[in-house]
Design a protein around this motif. Structure first.
Motif, PDB file in Angstrom:
ATOM      1  N   LEU A 290       0.854  -1.185   0.000  1.00  0.00           N
ATOM      2  CA  LEU A 290       0.000   0.000   0.000  1.00  0.00           C
ATOM      3  C   LEU A 290       0.891   1.238   0.000  1.00  0.00           C
ATOM      4  O   LEU A 290       1.941   1.245   0.644  1.00  0.00           O
ATOM      5  CB  LEU A 290      -0.904   0.022   1.241  1.00  0.00           C
ATOM      6  CG  LEU A 290      -1.883  -1.145   1.401  1.00  0.00           C
ATOM      7  CD1 LEU A 290      -2.563  -1.073   2.766  1.00  0.00           C
ATOM      8  CD2 LEU A 290      -2.927  -1.139   0.284  1.00  0.00           C
ATOM      9  N   GLY A 291       0.459   2.272  -0.694  1.00  0.00           N
ATOM     10  CA  GLY A 291       1.246   3.505  -0.687  1.00  0.00           C
ATOM     11  C   GLY A 291       1.186   4.220  -2.014  1.00  0.00           C
ATOM     12  O   GLY A 291       0.298   3.989  -2.834  1.00  0.00           O
ATOM     13  N   GLY A 292       2.137   5.115  -2.224  1.00  0.00           N
ATOM     14  CA  GLY A 292       2.198   5.926  -3.433  1.00  0.00           C
ATOM     15  C   GLY A 292       3.075   7.130  -3.163  1.00  0.00           C
ATOM     16  O   GLY A 292       3.172   7.604  -2.032  1.00  0.00           O
ATOM     17  N   THR A 293       3.712   7.629  -4.192  1.00  0.00           N
ATOM     18  CA  THR A 293       4.686   8.703  -4.019  1.00  0.00           C
ATOM     19  C   THR A 293       4.110   9.904  -3.278  1.00  0.00           C
ATOM     20  O   THR A 293       4.739  10.449  -2.369  1.00  0.00           O
ATOM     21  CB  THR A 293       5.205   9.161  -5.390  1.00  0.00           C
ATOM     22  OG1 THR A 293       5.822   8.049  -6.047  1.00  0.00           O
ATOM     23  CG2 THR A 293       6.233  10.282  -5.240  1.00  0.00           C
ATOM     24  N   TYR A 294       2.907  10.329  -3.664  1.00  0.00           N
ATOM     25  CA  TYR A 294       2.340  11.549  -3.088  1.00  0.00           C
ATOM     26  C   TYR A 294       1.330  11.271  -1.978  1.00  0.00           C
ATOM     27  O   TYR A 294       0.805  12.209  -1.372  1.00  0.00           O
ATOM     28  CB  TYR A 294       1.652  12.380  -4.173  1.00  0.00           C
ATOM     29  CG  TYR A 294       2.596  12.916  -5.208  1.00  0.00           C
ATOM     30  CD1 TYR A 294       3.436  13.989  -4.930  1.00  0.00           C
ATOM     31  CD2 TYR A 294       2.662  12.339  -6.476  1.00  0.00           C
ATOM     32  CE1 TYR A 294       4.303  14.482  -5.889  1.00  0.00           C
ATOM     33  CE2 TYR A 294       3.518  12.827  -7.445  1.00  0.00           C
ATOM     34  CZ  TYR A 294       4.342  13.897  -7.139  1.00  0.00           C
ATOM     35  OH  TYR A 294       5.200  14.381  -8.096  1.00  0.00           O
ATOM     36  N   GLY A 295       1.009  10.009  -1.722  1.00  0.00           N
ATOM     37  CA  GLY A 295      -0.036   9.677  -0.765  1.00  0.00           C
ATOM     38  C   GLY A 295       0.231  10.255   0.615  1.00  0.00           C
ATOM     39  O   GLY A 295       1.280  10.035   1.203  1.00  0.00           O
ATOM     40  N   GLY A 296      -0.749  11.006   1.145  1.00  0.00           N
ATOM     41  CA  GLY A 296      -0.569  11.634   2.447  1.00  0.00           C
ATOM     42  C   GLY A 296       0.445  12.757   2.401  1.00  0.00           C
ATOM     43  O   GLY A 296       1.230  12.939   3.337  1.00  0.00           O
ATOM     44  N   ASN A 297       0.430  13.541   1.316  1.00  0.00           N
ATOM     45  CA  ASN A 297       1.342  14.671   1.176  1.00  0.00           C
ATOM     46  C   ASN A 297       1.304  15.546   2.434  1.00  0.00           C
ATOM     47  O   ASN A 297       0.238  15.790   2.990  1.00  0.00           O
ATOM     48  CB  ASN A 297       0.927  15.486  -0.051  1.00  0.00           C
ATOM     49  CG  ASN A 297       1.666  16.801  -0.154  1.00  0.00           C
ATOM     50  OD1 ASN A 297       1.202  17.802   0.383  1.00  0.00           O
ATOM     51  ND2 ASN A 297       2.796  16.801  -0.816  1.00  0.00           N
ATOM     52  N   PRO A 298       2.453  16.042   2.901  1.00  0.00           N
ATOM     53  CA  PRO A 298       2.478  16.778   4.170  1.00  0.00           C
ATOM     54  C   PRO A 298       1.651  18.059   4.162  1.00  0.00           C
ATOM     55  O   PRO A 298       1.059  18.415   5.186  1.00  0.00           O
ATOM     56  CB  PRO A 298       3.964  17.082   4.380  1.00  0.00           C
ATOM     57  CG  PRO A 298       4.614  16.899   3.046  1.00  0.00           C
ATOM     58  CD  PRO A 298       3.810  15.862   2.351  1.00  0.00           C
ATOM     59  N   VAL A 299       1.591  18.750   3.024  1.00  0.00           N
ATOM     60  CA  VAL A 299       0.768  19.967   2.962  1.00  0.00           C
ATOM     61  C   VAL A 299      -0.714  19.598   3.051  1.00  0.00           C
ATOM     62  O   VAL A 299      -1.502  20.246   3.744  1.00  0.00           O
ATOM     63  CB  VAL A 299       1.064  20.755   1.676  1.00  0.00           C
ATOM     64  CG1 VAL A 299       0.180  21.996   1.588  1.00  0.00           C
ATOM     65  CG2 VAL A 299       2.541  21.152   1.626  1.00  0.00           C
ATOM     66  N   ALA A 300      -1.102  18.540   2.350  1.00  0.00           N
ATOM     67  CA  ALA A 300      -2.491  18.093   2.406  1.00  0.00           C
ATOM     68  C   ALA A 300      -2.859  17.602   3.805  1.00  0.00           C
ATOM     69  O   ALA A 300      -3.978  17.835   4.277  1.00  0.00           O
ATOM     70  CB  ALA A 300      -2.721  16.988   1.374  1.00  0.00           C
ATOM     71  N   CYS A 301      -1.937  16.934   4.477  1.00  0.00           N
ATOM     72  CA  CYS A 301      -2.196  16.482   5.847  1.00  0.00           C
ATOM     73  C   CYS A 301      -2.397  17.670   6.786  1.00  0.00           C
ATOM     74  O   CYS A 301      -3.293  17.654   7.654  1.00  0.00           O
ATOM     75  CB  CYS A 301      -1.054  15.604   6.344  1.00  0.00           C
ATOM     76  SG  CYS A 301      -1.027  13.937   5.632  1.00  0.00           S
ATOM     77  N   ALA A 302      -1.595  18.696   6.627  1.00  0.00           N
ATOM     78  CA  ALA A 302      -1.757  19.901   7.447  1.00  0.00           C
ATOM     79  C   ALA A 302      -3.123  20.531   7.194  1.00  0.00           C
ATOM     80  O   ALA A 302      -3.808  20.979   8.129  1.00  0.00           O
ATOM     81  CB  ALA A 302      -0.639  20.893   7.143  1.00  0.00           C
ATOM     82  N   ALA A 303      -3.525  20.575   5.931  1.00  0.00           N
ATOM     83  CA  ALA A 303      -4.840  21.119   5.593  1.00  0.00           C
ATOM     84  C   ALA A 303      -5.954  20.294   6.216  1.00  0.00           C
ATOM     85  O   ALA A 303      -6.944  20.844   6.721  1.00  0.00           O
ATOM     86  CB  ALA A 303      -5.002  21.174   4.076  1.00  0.00           C
ATOM     87  N   ALA A 304      -5.808  18.975   6.195  1.00  0.00           N
ATOM     88  CA  ALA A 304      -6.838  18.106   6.757  1.00  0.00           C
ATOM     89  C   ALA A 304      -6.996  18.333   8.259  1.00  0.00           C
ATOM     90  O   ALA A 304      -8.116  18.438   8.772  1.00  0.00           O
ATOM     91  CB  ALA A 304      -6.505  16.643   6.475  1.00  0.00           C
ATOM     92  N   LEU A 305      -5.900  18.396   8.957  1.00  0.00           N
ATOM     93  CA  LEU A 305      -5.977  18.611  10.405  1.00  0.00           C
ATOM     94  C   LEU A 305      -6.633  19.951  10.716  1.00  0.00           C
ATOM     95  O   LEU A 305      -7.434  20.060  11.659  1.00  0.00           O
ATOM     96  CB  LEU A 305      -4.582  18.529  11.019  1.00  0.00           C
ATOM     97  CG  LEU A 305      -3.933  17.138  10.950  1.00  0.00           C
ATOM     98  CD1 LEU A 305      -2.463  17.213  11.343  1.00  0.00           C
ATOM     99  CD2 LEU A 305      -4.679  16.150  11.850  1.00  0.00           C
ATOM    100  N   ALA A 306      -6.319  20.970   9.930  1.00  0.00           N
ATOM    101  CA  ALA A 306      -6.930  22.289  10.134  1.00  0.00           C
ATOM    102  C   ALA A 306      -8.407  22.272   9.784  1.00  0.00           C
ATOM    103  O   ALA A 306      -9.236  22.857  10.499  1.00  0.00           O
ATOM    104  CB  ALA A 306      -6.191  23.337   9.310  1.00  0.00           C
ATOM    105  N   ALA A 307      -8.771  21.620   8.680  1.00  0.00           N
ATOM    106  CA  ALA A 307     -10.175  21.562   8.275  1.00  0.00           C
ATOM    107  C   ALA A 307     -11.015  20.809   9.305  1.00  0.00           C
ATOM    108  O   ALA A 307     -12.122  21.238   9.656  1.00  0.00           O
ATOM    109  CB  ALA A 307     -10.299  20.898   6.902  1.00  0.00           C
ATOM    110  N   ILE A 308     -10.497  19.694   9.797  1.00  0.00           N
ATOM    111  CA  ILE A 308     -11.224  18.928  10.804  1.00  0.00           C
ATOM    112  C   ILE A 308     -11.384  19.743  12.078  1.00  0.00           C
ATOM    113  O   ILE A 308     -12.434  19.704  12.743  1.00  0.00           O
ATOM    114  CB  ILE A 308     -10.508  17.590  11.073  1.00  0.00           C
ATOM    115  CG1 ILE A 308     -10.641  16.670   9.842  1.00  0.00           C
ATOM    116  CG2 ILE A 308     -11.070  16.902  12.308  1.00  0.00           C
ATOM    117  CD1 ILE A 308      -9.761  15.443   9.884  1.00  0.00           C
ATOM    118  N   ASP A 309     -10.370  20.510  12.425  1.00  0.00           N
ATOM    119  CA  ASP A 309     -10.452  21.377  13.599  1.00  0.00           C
ATOM    120  C   ASP A 309     -11.584  22.396  13.434  1.00  0.00           C
ATOM    121  O   ASP A 309     -12.352  22.643  14.375  1.00  0.00           O
ATOM    122  CB  ASP A 309      -9.116  22.092  13.808  1.00  0.00           C
ATOM    123  CG  ASP A 309      -9.091  22.928  15.078  1.00  0.00           C
ATOM    124  OD1 ASP A 309      -9.267  22.358  16.169  1.00  0.00           O
ATOM    125  OD2 ASP A 309      -8.899  24.158  14.972  1.00  0.00           O
TER     126      ASP A 309
END
Length: 449
Positions: free
Chosen positions: A314-333
């Motif tokens: 399982l995986g992929g080069t861009y999977g769980g990109n750090p900028v997207a992860c930061a956005a997700a944590l902020a959006a969920i907040d």
């Protein structure tokens, strides 16, 4: 609600499309492949809250949210700040090479928010189709079985496997085959078009009987279903349908996958649409609203299932990109602090009575359905249940001409869907609804003339 950076008003200064949008359309025709379609012919320059400002300066009401993506708004300050802060440090290392905390934190949050209190783990990707592909892949490996059950009216993506899972041929599948094998389609619970009085339990039994006859439960690796079907027409199955399917799957050792790519993250008035009937899936696929507009998707599921996949599977080069992860944590907040699930329910309270009144007035709305801020009307020829896709197109065109961006959907092309940002103001929502009501009246009058 959120502080709005742009005025939350509908304001038209040109016809649709304006001259700058027309210029961009000409450039696009020369540079962008014709196979990429767009719902409306206007080009965005800015967006915030419930408005999109186009390159000509028109301020349009957004009833689409980029297909249920920008639930917190298209430029929510917390999300924008999180993106900028992460990008200042690093935009990519590849989690499979040098991992980072953001990916882990998103996985922890998904374990907390998704249905069920069992041990869960997650894997992150870029798109909903990727999440679906990998959920099916993991289910096949974990069960040692091959067959996958999908449903009429389903939409799961445009990759080869997800095209096979998707029901509608045009534009998603036509001439793109051959498709991935061992995918079987079963009848969905569609209360408006099912035999009158059919219950959710009866609709589930209809599907289960066909699975047993056509495949055999011992051969089925997974059942995948949208708890509310999106592109297929915002079809809400009859109560009891999903729980009965999930229980049967559990009894037969079949992995039950809830595709919550469009329904997830407060859109339906709960964190996930499965919550409405207490359904706990073995795996859940997510994308769209997860990260405030940044590309991110996820599979969260039973740890014992996902951990059966070998390292590197399982995986992929861009999977769980750090900028997207930061956005997700902020959006969920933002979703948590502003209780956007409650906001979605309040939107339904404001919208549904007006849609039902419009149905009574016009006679061309066969069904009003949905949950939370995932709502739709099914347009039919007056006095019948015959789908009316031409009227649906006319309504969308009239709404755009008046400054409201809308989306259509449905197997028959006759469903008008409302997916406003959860951050939309009551006043803007009211104005957009008035435009929609007038657009239906205008389209009906035009069809009659």
């Amino acid at each position: 609600m959120s502080h709005y950076r742009l005025p939350q008003i509908r304001s038209l200064v040109t016809a649709m499309p304006g001259p700058r949008s027309a210029e961009l359309a000409a450039r696009r025709a020369r540079a962008v492949a014709a196979g990429v379609g767009s719902s409306v012919p206007v080009y965005a320059a800015d967006a915030d809250g419930g408005v999109i400002v186009d390159v000509d300066g028109n301020s349009l009401i957004d009833f689409g949210s980029g297909i249920a993506v920008t639930s917190v708004g298209a430029s929510e300050p917390g999300v924008a700040a999180a993106v900028a802060a992460q990008a200042e440090h690093f935009t990519h290392t590849c989690f499979m090479v040098t991992p980072y905390e953001g990916y882990v934190a998103v996985a922890e949050k998904l374990a907390e928010l998704t249905p069920g209190d069992h041990e869960k783990k997650s894997v992150l990707f870029n798109s909903g189709a990727e999440a679906v592909e990998n959920a099916v892949k993991a289910a096949r490996l974990a069960t040692g079985r091959q067959a996958v059950v999908a449903f009429d009216h389903a939409y799961h993506g445009r990759t080869n496997l997800t095209m096979a899972l998707t029901a509608k041929s045009m534009p998603y599948k036509t001439n793109f085959g051959p498709f991935a094998p061992e995918v079987y389609r079963m009848p969905m619970s569609y209360p408006y078009r099912d035999p009158q009085g059919m219950t959710g339990a009866q609709a589930a039994e209809r599907a289960i009987t066909q699975i047993d006859k056509q495949i055999g439960s011992d051969s089925v690796a997974a059942i995948i279903i949208e708890p509310i079907q999106g592109e297929g027409g915002f079809i809400v199955p009859a109560p009891g349908f999903l729980p009965a399917l999930a229980q049967w799957a559990r009894d037969k050792g079949i992995v039950f996958i809830a595709d919550e790519v469009q329904t997830g993250f407060a859109r339906t008035g709960s964190w996930f649409a499965c919550d409405h009937e207490g359904v706990v899936p073995d795996m859940i696929t997510m994308a769209k609203g997860i990260a405030g507009g940044m590309p991110l998707s996820a599979v969260t599921g039973r740890a014992d299932l996902l951990d059966k996949v070998h390292p590197g599977g399982l995986g992929g080069t861009y999977g769980g990109n750090p900028v997207a992860c930061a956005a997700a944590l902020a959006a969920i907040d933002v979703m948590e602090k502003q209780d956007l699930a409650a906001r979605a329910r309040a939107i339904a309270d404001q919208v549904v009575p007006r849609l039902k009144a419009l149905a009574e007035e016009t006679g061309v709305i066969g069904d009003v359905r949905g949950r939370g801020a995932m709502l739709a009307v099914e347009l039919v020829k007056k006095g019948t249940d015959t789908p009316d896709p031409d009227l649906t197109k006319a309504v969308a065109a009239a709404a755009l001409a008046a400054g409201v961006v809308t989306l259509t959907c449905g197997t028959y092309g006759n469903v008008f869907r409302l997916l406003p940002p959860l951050s939309i103001s009551d006043e803007l929502l009211d104005d957009g609804l008035t435009v929609l009501e007038d657009s239906v009246r205008t389209a009906v009058a035009g069809a009659a003339s």
